[in-house]
Design a protein around this motif. Structure first.
Motif, PDB file in Angstrom:
ATOM      1  N   ALA A   1       0.832  -1.200   0.000  1.00 30.93           N
ATOM      2  CA  ALA A   1       0.000   0.000   0.000  1.00 30.93           C
ATOM      3  C   ALA A   1       0.869   1.253   0.000  1.00 30.93           C
ATOM      4  CB  ALA A   1      -0.908  -0.002   1.220  1.00 30.93           C
ATOM      5  N   LYS A   2       0.344   2.305  -0.597  1.00 33.60           N
ATOM      6  CA  LYS A   2       1.010   3.603  -0.521  1.00 33.60           C
ATOM      7  C   LYS A   2       1.002   4.096   0.922  1.00 33.60           C
ATOM      8  CE  LYS A   2       0.015   6.883  -3.384  1.00 33.60           C
ATOM      9  NZ  LYS A   2      -0.794   7.834  -4.175  1.00 33.60           N
ATOM     10  N   PRO A   3       1.962   4.944   1.289  1.00 41.56           N
ATOM     11  CA  PRO A   3       1.901   5.579   2.605  1.00 41.56           C
ATOM     12  C   PRO A   3       0.590   6.347   2.770  1.00 41.56           C
ATOM     13  CG  PRO A   3       4.046   5.946   1.578  1.00 41.56           C
ATOM     14  CD  PRO A   3       3.168   5.325   0.538  1.00 41.56           C
ATOM     15  N   ASP A   4      -0.003   6.311   3.958  1.00 41.40           N
ATOM     16  CA  ASP A   4      -1.321   6.917   4.143  1.00 41.40           C
ATOM     17  C   ASP A   4      -1.321   8.429   3.963  1.00 41.40           C
ATOM     18  OD1 ASP A   4       0.031   7.574   6.457  1.00 41.40           O
ATOM     19  OD2 ASP A   4      -1.457   6.764   7.840  1.00 41.40           O
ATOM     20  N   PHE A   5      -0.152   9.066   4.144  1.00 44.22           N
ATOM     21  CA  PHE A   5      -0.105  10.519   3.966  1.00 44.22           C
ATOM     22  C   PHE A   5      -0.107  10.912   2.481  1.00 44.22           C
ATOM     23  CE2 PHE A   5       4.237   8.994   4.697  1.00 44.22           C
ATOM     24  CZ  PHE A   5       4.892   9.439   3.569  1.00 44.22           C
ATOM     25  N   LEU A   6      -0.101   9.922   1.596  1.00 44.47           N
ATOM     26  CA  LEU A   6      -0.225  10.174   0.160  1.00 44.47           C
ATOM     27  C   LEU A   6      -1.564   9.673  -0.379  1.00 44.47           C
ATOM     28  CD1 LEU A   6       3.367   9.211  -1.070  1.00 44.47           C
ATOM     29  CD2 LEU A   6       2.453  11.494  -0.620  1.00 44.47           C
TER      30      LEU A   6
ATOM     31  N   VAL B   1       5.921  14.105 -18.185  1.00 41.34           N
ATOM     32  CA  VAL B   1       6.506  14.751 -17.011  1.00 41.34           C
ATOM     33  C   VAL B   1       5.483  14.777 -15.887  1.00 41.34           C
ATOM     34  CG1 VAL B   1       8.146  16.144 -18.318  1.00 41.34           C
ATOM     35  CG2 VAL B   1       5.874  17.071 -17.843  1.00 41.34           C
ATOM     36  N   ALA B   2       5.999  14.659 -14.679  1.00 44.34           N
ATOM     37  CA  ALA B   2       5.171  14.752 -13.471  1.00 44.34           C
ATOM     38  C   ALA B   2       5.919  15.629 -12.483  1.00 44.34           C
ATOM     39  CB  ALA B   2       4.901  13.371 -12.890  1.00 44.34           C
ATOM     40  N   GLY B   3       5.463  16.847 -12.315  1.00 46.73           N
ATOM     41  CA  GLY B   3       6.112  17.801 -11.430  1.00 46.73           C
ATOM     42  C   GLY B   3       5.441  17.826 -10.067  1.00 46.73           C
ATOM     43  N   GLU B   4       6.054  17.132  -9.100  1.00 48.60           N
ATOM     44  CA  GLU B   4       5.523  17.113  -7.727  1.00 48.60           C
ATOM     45  C   GLU B   4       4.050  16.698  -7.708  1.00 48.60           C
ATOM     46  OE1 GLU B   4       7.240  20.532  -5.360  1.00 48.60           O
ATOM     47  OE2 GLU B   4       7.992  21.011  -7.368  1.00 48.60           O
ATOM     48  N   SER B   5       3.736  15.653  -8.466  1.00 48.54           N
ATOM     49  CA  SER B   5       2.336  15.239  -8.597  1.00 48.54           C
ATOM     50  C   SER B   5       2.149  13.722  -8.575  1.00 48.54           C
ATOM     51  CB  SER B   5       1.762  15.782  -9.914  1.00 48.54           C
ATOM     52  OG  SER B   5       2.473  15.265 -11.033  1.00 48.54           O
ATOM     53  N   LEU B   6       3.101  12.967  -9.079  1.00 48.61           N
ATOM     54  CA  LEU B   6       2.912  11.531  -9.245  1.00 48.61           C
ATOM     55  C   LEU B   6       2.631  10.831  -7.918  1.00 48.61           C
ATOM     56  CD1 LEU B   6       2.936   9.099 -11.160  1.00 48.61           C
ATOM     57  CD2 LEU B   6       5.429   8.978 -10.844  1.00 48.61           C
ATOM     58  N   HIS B   7       3.182  11.358  -6.836  1.00 49.05           N
ATOM     59  CA  HIS B   7       2.996  10.702  -5.540  1.00 49.05           C
ATOM     60  C   HIS B   7       1.531  10.667  -5.100  1.00 49.05           C
ATOM     61  CE1 HIS B   7       4.182  14.944  -5.012  1.00 49.05           C
ATOM     62  NE2 HIS B   7       3.335  14.984  -4.006  1.00 49.05           N
ATOM     63  N   TRP B   8       0.683  11.549  -5.661  1.00 52.20           N
ATOM     64  CA  TRP B   8      -0.723  11.573  -5.282  1.00 52.20           C
ATOM     65  C   TRP B   8      -1.563  10.598  -6.104  1.00 52.20           C
ATOM     66  CZ3 TRP B   8      -1.190  13.594  -0.840  1.00 52.20           C
ATOM     67  CH2 TRP B   8      -0.463  14.729  -0.468  1.00 52.20           C
TER      68      TRP B   8
ATOM     69  N   ALA C   1       9.561  11.384 -16.719  1.00 50.43           N
ATOM     70  CA  ALA C   1      10.455  12.191 -15.889  1.00 50.43           C
ATOM     71  C   ALA C   1       9.694  12.705 -14.672  1.00 50.43           C
ATOM     72  CB  ALA C   1      11.024  13.365 -16.686  1.00 50.43           C
ATOM     73  N   ILE C   2      10.215  12.406 -13.511  1.00 54.23           N
ATOM     74  CA  ILE C   2       9.637  12.844 -12.242  1.00 54.23           C
ATOM     75  C   ILE C   2      10.457  14.029 -11.762  1.00 54.23           C
ATOM     76  CG2 ILE C   2       9.059  12.131  -9.896  1.00 54.23           C
ATOM     77  CD1 ILE C   2       9.201   9.193 -10.992  1.00 54.23           C
ATOM     78  N   VAL C   3       9.799  15.158 -11.560  1.00 52.52           N
ATOM     79  CA  VAL C   3      10.486  16.418 -11.278  1.00 52.52           C
ATOM     80  C   VAL C   3      10.053  16.927  -9.911  1.00 52.52           C
ATOM     81  CG1 VAL C   3      10.994  18.726 -12.147  1.00 52.52           C
ATOM     82  CG2 VAL C   3      10.394  16.898 -13.760  1.00 52.52           C
TER      83      VAL C   3
ATOM     84  N   TYR D   1      10.170  10.519   1.766  1.00 51.18           N
ATOM     85  CA  TYR D   1      10.041   9.429   0.800  1.00 51.18           C
ATOM     86  C   TYR D   1      10.618   9.877  -0.528  1.00 51.18           C
ATOM     87  CZ  TYR D   1       6.260  12.154  -1.191  1.00 51.18           C
ATOM     88  OH  TYR D   1       5.545  13.172  -1.771  1.00 51.18           O
ATOM     89  N   ASP D   2      10.845   8.920  -1.398  1.00 50.42           N
ATOM     90  CA  ASP D   2      11.358   9.165  -2.745  1.00 50.42           C
ATOM     91  C   ASP D   2      10.392   8.488  -3.708  1.00 50.42           C
ATOM     92  OD1 ASP D   2      12.832   8.377  -5.238  1.00 50.42           O
ATOM     93  OD2 ASP D   2      14.477   9.467  -4.269  1.00 50.42           O
ATOM     94  N   THR D   3       9.645   9.275  -4.485  1.00 54.63           N
ATOM     95  CA  THR D   3       8.603   8.716  -5.341  1.00 54.63           C
ATOM     96  C   THR D   3       9.161   7.667  -6.295  1.00 54.63           C
ATOM     97  OG1 THR D   3       7.326  10.756  -5.235  1.00 54.63           O
ATOM     98  CG2 THR D   3       6.807   9.238  -7.028  1.00 54.63           C
ATOM     99  N   ALA D   4      10.266   7.973  -6.952  1.00 51.73           N
ATOM    100  CA  ALA D   4      10.833   7.043  -7.934  1.00 51.73           C
ATOM    101  C   ALA D   4      11.195   5.717  -7.283  1.00 51.73           C
ATOM    102  CB  ALA D   4      12.045   7.658  -8.614  1.00 51.73           C
ATOM    103  N   ARG D   5      11.773   5.773  -6.096  1.00 50.36           N
ATOM    104  CA  ARG D   5      12.156   4.530  -5.427  1.00 50.36           C
ATOM    105  C   ARG D   5      10.936   3.774  -4.907  1.00 50.36           C
ATOM    106  NH1 ARG D   5      16.932   7.828  -3.546  1.00 50.36           N
ATOM    107  NH2 ARG D   5      18.627   7.107  -4.887  1.00 50.36           N
ATOM    108  N   GLU D   6       9.900   4.509  -4.508  1.00 53.46           N
ATOM    109  CA  GLU D   6       8.663   3.852  -4.060  1.00 53.46           C
ATOM    110  C   GLU D   6       8.030   3.051  -5.201  1.00 53.46           C
ATOM    111  OE1 GLU D   6       7.090   3.715  -1.140  1.00 53.46           O
ATOM    112  OE2 GLU D   6       8.093   5.218   0.098  1.00 53.46           O
TER     113      GLU D   6
END
Length: 259
Positions: free
Chosen positions: A5-10, A116-123, A144-146, A175-180
């Motif tokens: 599961a994703k972290p609950d804060f996301l 591109v995903a600028g500070e958005s993919l984590h959501w 590309a994750i920015v 957290y690191d989105t790419a590594r997650e």
């Protein structure tokens, strides 16, 4: 095996704060991206476009990319973000096409040379989004994750205390989105770079307002605590004798293949 599961804060519920008009209005005061970011993104493209910006917000990536002559599709779940983005410089460029829709629900689009995903993919819903990205990229195309961060300011210690006290997301952890997403088998990282520090000057008022463009600091969720936070941060800045804020932006770009 059950997917991790994703972290609950996301969570989607937390990310829904960006659909609030007040959050979108404060978004203009978040630090944008310097020229070096766009030079690097363009270097990643195996062709001259087009580009897809997922979770585009008010177009911090989409508008400058379109101004460089690329066809850009910019998607965001928040109609308020799209409305405000269209009104900003470059928002009406003919090669920039806005859509107020989540990427998960968007219809057939593409193909693209770059997503591109600028500070958005984590959501987003990673299990849906990453395979969809893979299907929309041309051969050699990249995701590309920015992400921006700011170097510590003179009042950093006070700021850390205030964030811990007033954030509405008390379970946050770094957290690191790419590594997650790589750990979930959804992304193959091919490279990452961080830009040199790039200065951006803001008024103190704009700097403080920028915090309310974050999901965990939306005024609607903070209630009366929002004014308390603003006053406390203003006092912390004033205590250092600052009359304006110079943010040293460092942008990390991670690129690779959706798996």
């Amino acid at each position: 095996m059950q997917p991790v599961a994703k972290p609950d804060f996301l969570s989607a519920q937390q990310g829904a704060a960006f659909e609030d008009f007040d959050v979108a209005r404060s978004y203009r005061n978040r630090p944008g991206y310097g020229d070096a970011v766009f030079d690097r993104l363009i270097d990643l493209m195996p062709a001259s476009g087009p580009i897809l910006d997922i979770g585009c917000g008010t177009g911090f990536l989409a508008r400058p990319l379109a101004s460089r002559g690329f066809a850009v599709d910019a998607l965001d779940i928040s109609p308020a973000m799209v409305e405000l983005g269209r009104a900003l410089p470059g928002g009406q460029l003919p090669k920039l096409r806005w859509s107020a829709v989540s990427f998960e629900e968007a219809g057939h689009i593409g193909p693209y040379a770059l997503i591109v995903a600028g500070e958005s993919l984590h959501w987003m819903d990673w299990a849906t989004v990453l395979p969809k990205c893979r299907g929309l990229l041309i051969p050699g195309g990249k995701l590309a994750i920015v992400d921006n961060r700011a170097l510590p300011l003179p009042w950093q210690e006070d700021l850390v205390v205030l964030i811990a006290r007033y954030s509405t997301s008390q379970h946050y952890r770094p957290y690191d989105t790419a590594r997650e997403i790589a750990a979930r088998g959804l992304f193959i990282e091919q490279g990452r770079i961080s830009t040199d520090p790039d200065p951006m000057t803001q008024s103190i008022e704009a700097y403080i307002d920028s915090f309310h463009a974050r999901a965990s600091f939306s005024r609607a969720r903070m209630g009366e605590a929002a004014s308390e936070f603003d006053a406390a941060l203003c006092a912390a800045v004033a205590a250092k004798g600052a009359t304006e804020v110079i943010i040293q932006r460092v942008t990390e770009i991670v690129w690779g293949e959706p798996a």
